[in-house]
Design an enzyme around this catalytic site. Sequence first.
Site, PDB file in Angstrom:
ATOM      1  N   THR A 182      47.826  16.519  92.931  1.00  0.00           N
ATOM      2  CA  THR A 182      47.187  17.833  93.030  1.00  0.00           C
ATOM      3  C   THR A 182      47.448  18.433  94.410  1.00  0.00           C
ATOM      4  O   THR A 182      48.377  17.997  95.100  1.00  0.00           O
ATOM      5  CB  THR A 182      45.674  17.738  92.696  1.00  0.00           C
ATOM      6  OG1 THR A 182      45.122  19.047  92.636  1.00  0.00           O
ATOM      7  CG2 THR A 182      44.889  16.918  93.700  1.00  0.00           C
ATOM      8  N   ASN A 183      46.689  19.419  94.821  1.00  0.00           N
ATOM      9  CA  ASN A 183      46.911  20.059  96.128  1.00  0.00           C
ATOM     10  C   ASN A 183      45.556  20.487  96.704  1.00  0.00           C
ATOM     11  O   ASN A 183      44.514  20.201  96.118  1.00  0.00           O
ATOM     12  CB  ASN A 183      47.868  21.241  95.965  1.00  0.00           C
ATOM     13  CG  ASN A 183      47.325  22.246  94.980  1.00  0.00           C
ATOM     14  OD1 ASN A 183      46.327  22.901  95.231  1.00  0.00           O
ATOM     15  ND2 ASN A 183      47.978  22.354  93.818  1.00  0.00           N
ATOM     16  N   HIS A 184      45.589  21.188  97.820  1.00  0.00           N
ATOM     17  CA  HIS A 184      44.340  21.460  98.561  1.00  0.00           C
ATOM     18  C   HIS A 184      43.636  22.748  98.148  1.00  0.00           C
ATOM     19  O   HIS A 184      42.693  23.163  98.825  1.00  0.00           O
ATOM     20  CB  HIS A 184      44.642  21.538 100.064  1.00  0.00           C
ATOM     21  CG  HIS A 184      45.159  20.255 100.631  1.00  0.00           C
ATOM     22  ND1 HIS A 184      44.411  19.107 100.627  1.00  0.00           N
ATOM     23  CD2 HIS A 184      46.345  19.937 101.197  1.00  0.00           C
ATOM     24  CE1 HIS A 184      45.110  18.124 101.179  1.00  0.00           C
ATOM     25  NE2 HIS A 184      46.290  18.601 101.524  1.00  0.00           N
ATOM     26  N   SER A 185      44.040  23.399  97.094  1.00  0.00           N
ATOM     27  CA  SER A 185      43.386  24.667  96.745  1.00  0.00           C
ATOM     28  C   SER A 185      41.920  24.433  96.380  1.00  0.00           C
ATOM     29  O   SER A 185      41.601  23.578  95.550  1.00  0.00           O
ATOM     30  CB  SER A 185      44.110  25.324  95.569  1.00  0.00           C
ATOM     31  OG  SER A 185      43.376  26.448  95.143  1.00  0.00           O
TER      32      SER A 185
END
Length: 398
Positions: free
Chosen positions: A211-214
Site C-alpha cells: 500500500t502507500n501513505h495516503s
Amino acid sequence: MPGPLEGKHIVLGVTGSIACYKAIDLASKLTQAGALVDTIMSYGATQFVTPLAFRSITHRAVVTDTYDSNSEYSIEHVALAHQADVVVIAPATAHCIAKLAQGLADDPLTTTIIATTAPVMVAPAMDANMFDNPATQENVDTLKRRGMVIAGPAPGRLASGLMGMGRLLETPDLLGYISYTMGKDADFKGRKVVVSAGGTMEAIDPVRVITNHSSGKMGYAIAEAARDRGAEVVLVAASTSLPDPALVNVVRVRSAQDMCDEVLRQVKTADALIMAAAVADYRPASEAEQKIKKSADDLTIELAKTTDILEAARGNFVKVGFAAETQDLIPNARDKVTRKGLDLIVANDLTDPQAGFGVDTNKVTFIDGDLKVEDLPVMTKYEVSQCILDRIHQLFPA
Ligand code: PMT
C-alpha cells in the site's frame, strides 16, 4: 479562502431534550469554525442546560423569551431571522417539529423560523416511539416538502434505555449537514461528482499488503466541498480510517481493481471524476492462498501492472487527475494530462512538508487540458478542493 462556516450567521435553536447537552458541543465547534452563533432556547431546553452555557461558548446573547425587554434582539423580534445564513434546530423535539409543521409562532424560535428566508435544518432527537408515531412522521414529511433539511435522527441507545431511532446526530455529522444546508442550492446542484480517496491495498497473501501513505484527507476534502456546493457525491475510498462524511455516498474498496470497477460503474452517470486516490501501479501477480512462511534469505514477488483507472474512464464528464511526484513535478504531470486524456491535473510535490500525504494542507499546481500551468499557494485541502471545483464548474457545458 475561508472554511464553509467562517463568518456565517447561524441561528441555533435548542429545544427541550436531554440531547441539549450535545448542542453545547455543536455551538462550540461552530464558534471555533468562525461562525457567529446566536442561540434561541425553548423553555424546555432551559430546564436541561442553562443559557449561560451557550453564552459562554458563543460569546453572544441567548434568546429565551420573546418579550424579554432586556434582550438586545427584543425590539425587532425578527432580527435574527433576517440576518441568519442558516437556522439550525438541534435537538428538535416532537413538539417543536409539530409546531413547525403547523406554522405556529408562539415563542422566539418558531417566530424566527416563520420569519426567515434562510435555509432551515432540523435535527430531531426524541424517544423512538415518539419519532415513529405517525403524527411525527407526517410532520417531518411536511417539513421536508417545504424544503427543510432533516438531519437524523440516528439509531442507538436512547435516554429511556431503549434502543431505537431517536438519537441526535453526533457533532461532526451535524456540522456536515449544516454546511450542506447552506450550499444545497449552489452551483453544483444537480451534478454528480465521483471522487476517489486513500491508498489502494494489493494483497500479497492473507496477511500482507502493498500500500502507500495516503490518508484519504485530500479526497475527503474534495467530497465535502462538492457536497457543500450542492453536488450528489460518491466517494470511492480505499484504506482510510477517516469517518464517512455526512450526506456523501461512501463506497469502501481495497484494491486498485476494486476501485477501478466501482469508479467505472459510477462515472456512467457522473458530471465529474476526480481521482485523488493513490492507486497502486503494480500488484502481486497472484495472491498466495496461505501466509507466506519465512524460509529463504530472499523472497521475490512478481508484480503485474494494474489497470489505469483514469485512462479507462471515458465518457461525457470532466476528468481530473492528481500527480504525486518527488521530482520533475511539471514535466511528469504534463505527461499524465496527455497520456490519461485529462481536463485538469492537480500536481503536488511530495517532498514539500506542507503538501501531499497526511497533512491538512496542500500546495498544488494546476495544469489544464491545454497544458497551461497555474501555481497555487499553500492552502487547506478544503480550500484546494474549492479551487478544483471552480475549475471543473468552468468546464461544465452551459
Ligand atoms: O490522501 P492524502 O494523505 O491527503 O494525500 C493526498 C495525495 C498525495 C494522495 C493526493 O494529493 C494525490 O496526489 N493523489 C494522487 C496520487 C497518485 O497516485 O498519483 P500518480 O501520479 O501515481 O497517479 C496519477 C493519477 O492517476 C492519479 O490521479 C491517480 O489516482 C491515477 N491513477 C493511478 C494509477 C492507476 N492505476 N489508476 C489511476 O487512475
